[in-house]
Design a protein around this motif. Structure first.
Motif, PDB file in Angstrom:
ATOM      1  N   ILE A 220       0.836  -1.199   0.000  1.00  0.00           N
ATOM      2  CA  ILE A 220       0.000   0.000   0.000  1.00  0.00           C
ATOM      3  C   ILE A 220       0.872   1.251   0.000  1.00  0.00           C
ATOM      4  N   ARG A 221       1.951   1.233   0.782  1.00  0.00           N
ATOM      5  CA  ARG A 221       2.843   2.396   0.822  1.00  0.00           C
ATOM      6  C   ARG A 221       3.502   2.629  -0.538  1.00  0.00           C
ATOM      7  N   ILE A 222       3.924   1.558  -1.193  1.00  0.00           N
ATOM      8  CA  ILE A 222       4.568   1.706  -2.492  1.00  0.00           C
ATOM      9  C   ILE A 222       3.562   2.161  -3.548  1.00  0.00           C
ATOM     10  N   TYR A 223       2.334   1.650  -3.479  1.00  0.00           N
ATOM     11  CA  TYR A 223       1.317   2.105  -4.425  1.00  0.00           C
ATOM     12  C   TYR A 223       0.982   3.578  -4.196  1.00  0.00           C
ATOM     13  N   ALA A 224       1.069   4.044  -2.952  1.00  0.00           N
ATOM     14  CA  ALA A 224       0.851   5.459  -2.673  1.00  0.00           C
ATOM     15  C   ALA A 224       1.894   6.321  -3.376  1.00  0.00           C
ATOM     16  N   VAL A 225       3.145   5.844  -3.380  1.00  0.00           N
ATOM     17  CA  VAL A 225       4.199   6.559  -4.095  1.00  0.00           C
ATOM     18  C   VAL A 225       3.903   6.562  -5.597  1.00  0.00           C
ATOM     19  N   ARG A 226       3.463   5.422  -6.126  1.00  0.00           N
ATOM     20  CA  ARG A 226       3.130   5.334  -7.557  1.00  0.00           C
ATOM     21  C   ARG A 226       1.991   6.283  -7.911  1.00  0.00           C
ATOM     22  N   MET A 227       0.998   6.376  -7.059  1.00  0.00           N
ATOM     23  CA  MET A 227      -0.118   7.280  -7.319  1.00  0.00           C
ATOM     24  C   MET A 227       0.328   8.740  -7.264  1.00  0.00           C
ATOM     25  N   PHE A 228       1.289   9.038  -6.384  1.00  0.00           N
ATOM     26  CA  PHE A 228       1.763  10.421  -6.259  1.00  0.00           C
ATOM     27  C   PHE A 228       2.474  10.885  -7.523  1.00  0.00           C
TER      28      PHE A 228
END
Length: 276
Positions: A111-119
């Motif tokens: 989830i944390r890595i996907y948050a970076v991808r979304m940013f």
């Protein structure tokens, strides 16, 4: 049998069944042969290990080693500064800093890595801001690159460096810093001659805690690096899940375990000599 041994028996059984036995299975499979349709044939061979030392796979290993080393160095520099600030802060601020450092662990890594991808991704805050400002950019290069992978690695493993250093800084005698300042020592002289020599054990422990998982990391390079970055962890995962070459994947895993165990043994040897 002593009472203490009875309490240790369940832990020893758990360690043997869920850690040693799977490792033994991996070692045995590494000497087997890949079947025609992806199965494991028990025809013993050393070909898997010979293949692992081919230039192609050695290149992937050294690229992974380099990324893990850079991640460790960045975490080391940032971790020293953060843990120093935490240890010298007031008791109230210290608790806030600790909570901020541990809080990300309450969220799943994916989830944390996907948050970076979304940013950084399409319609994310970064690309939207660059579009509004009229700054030209390549959306694909922005979402999948080595710098982004390094950022994900550092933010993920930084707490593993900060926490051991913070514990060491709490025990550090800061009167030594004051004495060095009275003698005219500058900030760099104080750092390299007074502070770091007294934090060697914590520095080594934090470096190992960051380097070991970084070397075998595959989720972060896969999500933030895309197909541009084939690292050692991704290579092992691909052998088991896509290529269905379990013996070769097991051989790669065994070689990495041997390397990491060697690093841990060197750390223990250094600690034993330092203790004497």
């Amino acid at each position: 049998m002593k009472l203490r041994d009875l309490f240790l028996l369940p832990a020893a059984l758990w360690f043997a069944v869920f850690i040693l036995l799977p490792l033994l299975i991996v070692v045995v499979v590494s000497f087997a042969t890949r079947g025609t349709y992806g199965g494991v044939e028990w025809a013993w061979t050393l070909q898997n290990y010979a293949r692992a030392f081919s230039p192609r796979y050695l290149g992937i290993f050294f690229e992974s080693f380099q990324l893990a080393l850079v991640t460790t160095v960045v975490c080391l520099v940032v971790g020293v500064l953060i843990s120093w600030s935490m240890a010298t802060a007031s008791a109230k601020l210290r608790q806030i800093y600790l909570m901020a450092m541990v809080l990300p662990f309450l969220t799943n890594l994916v989830i944390r890595i996907y948050a970076v991808r979304m940013f950084v991704g399409a319609e994310g805050p970064l690309q939207t801001g660059l579009t509004i400002l009229g700054v030209p950019f390549d959306p694909y290069a922005l979402t999948q690159n080595k710098v982004l992978v390094l950022y994900g690695m550092v933010t993920t493993y930084l707490p593993f460096m900060v926490l051991p250093l913070y514990g060491a800084f709490e025990k550090f005698d800061f009167s030594l810093v004051e004495a060095a300042q009275d003698l005219g020592a500058g900030i760099w002289k104080i750092l390299f001659s007074v502070i770091l020599p007294n934090l060697k054990t914590a520095l080594w422990a934090g470096s190992l805690l960051v380097f070991i998982p970084s070397l075998g990391e595959y989720v972060i390079p896969d999500l933030l690096g895309g197909a541009k970055n084939m690292l050692y962890g991704n290579l092992i995962t691909e052998q088991f899940l896509k290529s269905r070459d379990w013996p070769f994947g097991a051989a790669l895993s065994v070689l990495m375990m041997v390397l990491l165990l060697g690093l841990a043994a060197l750390f223990r040897l250094r600690e034993a000599r330092h203790g004497k």
